[in-house]
Scaffold this active site. Structure first.
Site, PDB file in Angstrom:
ATOM      1  N   HIS A 187      59.958 -19.181  34.071  1.00 14.39           N
ATOM      2  CA  HIS A 187      59.156 -18.721  35.192  1.00 14.39           C
ATOM      3  C   HIS A 187      57.775 -19.378  35.139  1.00 14.39           C
ATOM      4  O   HIS A 187      57.396 -19.979  34.128  1.00 14.39           O
ATOM      5  CB  HIS A 187      59.038 -17.188  35.201  1.00 14.39           C
ATOM      6  CG  HIS A 187      58.262 -16.610  34.066  1.00 14.39           C
ATOM      7  ND1 HIS A 187      58.858 -15.944  33.012  1.00 14.39           N
ATOM      8  CD2 HIS A 187      56.936 -16.601  33.805  1.00 14.39           C
ATOM      9  CE1 HIS A 187      57.925 -15.543  32.167  1.00 14.39           C
ATOM     10  NE2 HIS A 187      56.746 -15.938  32.620  1.00 14.39           N
TER      11      HIS A 187
HETATM   12  P1  TYD Z   1      60.896 -11.296  31.448  1.00 13.49           P
HETATM   13  O1  TYD Z   1      59.808 -11.762  32.353  1.00 13.49           O
HETATM   14  O2  TYD Z   1      62.309 -11.586  31.862  1.00 13.49           O
HETATM   15  O3  TYD Z   1      60.667 -11.882  29.981  1.00 13.49           O
HETATM   16  P2  TYD Z   1      60.547 -13.415  29.547  1.00 13.49           P
HETATM   17  O4  TYD Z   1      60.047 -14.163  30.726  1.00 13.49           O
HETATM   18  O5  TYD Z   1      59.605 -13.410  28.412  1.00 13.49           O
HETATM   19  O6  TYD Z   1      61.911 -13.874  29.144  1.00 13.49           O
HETATM   20  O7  TYD Z   1      60.696  -9.731  31.244  1.00 13.49           O
HETATM   21  C1  TYD Z   1      61.738  -8.895  30.833  1.00 13.49           C
HETATM   22  C2  TYD Z   1      61.587  -7.549  31.529  1.00 13.49           C
HETATM   23  O8  TYD Z   1      60.401  -6.901  31.103  1.00 13.49           O
HETATM   24  C3  TYD Z   1      61.512  -7.682  33.027  1.00 13.49           C
HETATM   25  O9  TYD Z   1      62.287  -6.626  33.599  1.00 13.49           O
HETATM   26  C4  TYD Z   1      60.062  -7.451  33.347  1.00 13.49           C
HETATM   27  C5  TYD Z   1      59.625  -6.529  32.229  1.00 13.49           C
HETATM   28  N1  TYD Z   1      58.203  -6.643  31.868  1.00 13.49           N
HETATM   29  C6  TYD Z   1      57.364  -5.553  32.061  1.00 13.49           C
HETATM   30  O10 TYD Z   1      57.776  -4.480  32.561  1.00 13.49           O
HETATM   31  N2  TYD Z   1      56.050  -5.650  31.698  1.00 13.49           N
HETATM   32  C7  TYD Z   1      55.541  -6.776  31.150  1.00 13.49           C
HETATM   33  O11 TYD Z   1      54.320  -6.850  30.825  1.00 13.49           O
HETATM   34  C8  TYD Z   1      56.417  -7.912  30.974  1.00 13.49           C
HETATM   35  C9  TYD Z   1      55.918  -9.197  30.381  1.00 13.49           C
HETATM   36  C10 TYD Z   1      57.752  -7.792  31.331  1.00 13.49           C
END
Ligand code: TYD
Length: 146
Positions: free
Chosen positions: A63
């Protein structure tokens, strides 16, 4: 690094803006103590999250952010971060708890090759806001007009 985008003109950072920043560390015979304070980063901290219990082969990230800036640290173990500004790519190995990677707005990132027991900590410039995420690569290219 430009950290003040507007809605109409997205900021165009490049992978060259993704720099390693040393975290001030106090060392003595009892061990090392690293301190992240406002002042060592080019943004004001508003949130910290960390990823742990990461299974072998996990692939994360994929992302970019419209506005948010992050500072990523391998608090334990190691992993690789693929950075992509839509034109150039750069891969960074994070494997030290006293150095972090600045990831400014508008940079696509993927995280992989986590070592067993690794922990990925991220300090952020803003509260969690799903609307700030771009999770589709083509949308990323379009949004930042690459
Ligand atoms: P995600 O963005 O998929 O993690 P990464 O990009 O590191 O692989 O996040 C996983 C889940 O956690 C997604 O449902 C969003 C949630 N999330 C929060 O609720 N709060 C936060 O601060 C972050 C970073 C993620």
């Amino acid at each position: 690094m430009n950290n003040h985008p507007t809605k109409t003109i997205p900021v165009k950072n490049t992978v060259k803006d993704c720099i390693i920043i040393d975290i001030p560390t106090i060392k003595d015979h009892r061990g090392n103590l690293a301190v992240i304070e406002n002042g060592i980063l080019p943004f004001k901290m508003q949130r910290v999250y960390y990823i742990f219990n990461i299974p072998a082969g996990a692939y994360r990230g994929a992302h970019a952010h419209k506005h948010e800036t992050g500072f990523m640290i391998a608090i334990s173990g190691s992993f690789k971060v693929l950075l992509d500004d839509g034109i150039q790519k750069k891969e960074v190995l994070l494997n030290r708890p006293d150095k972090g990677l600045l990831i400014p707005t508008g940079i696509w990132r993927e995280i992989k090759d986590f070592s067993q027991g690794s922990v990925c900590l991220v300090v952020n410039s803003s509260p969690y806001n799903e609307a700030d995420y771009i999770r589709d690569y083509d949308e990323f290219l379009t949004y930042f007009k690459k």
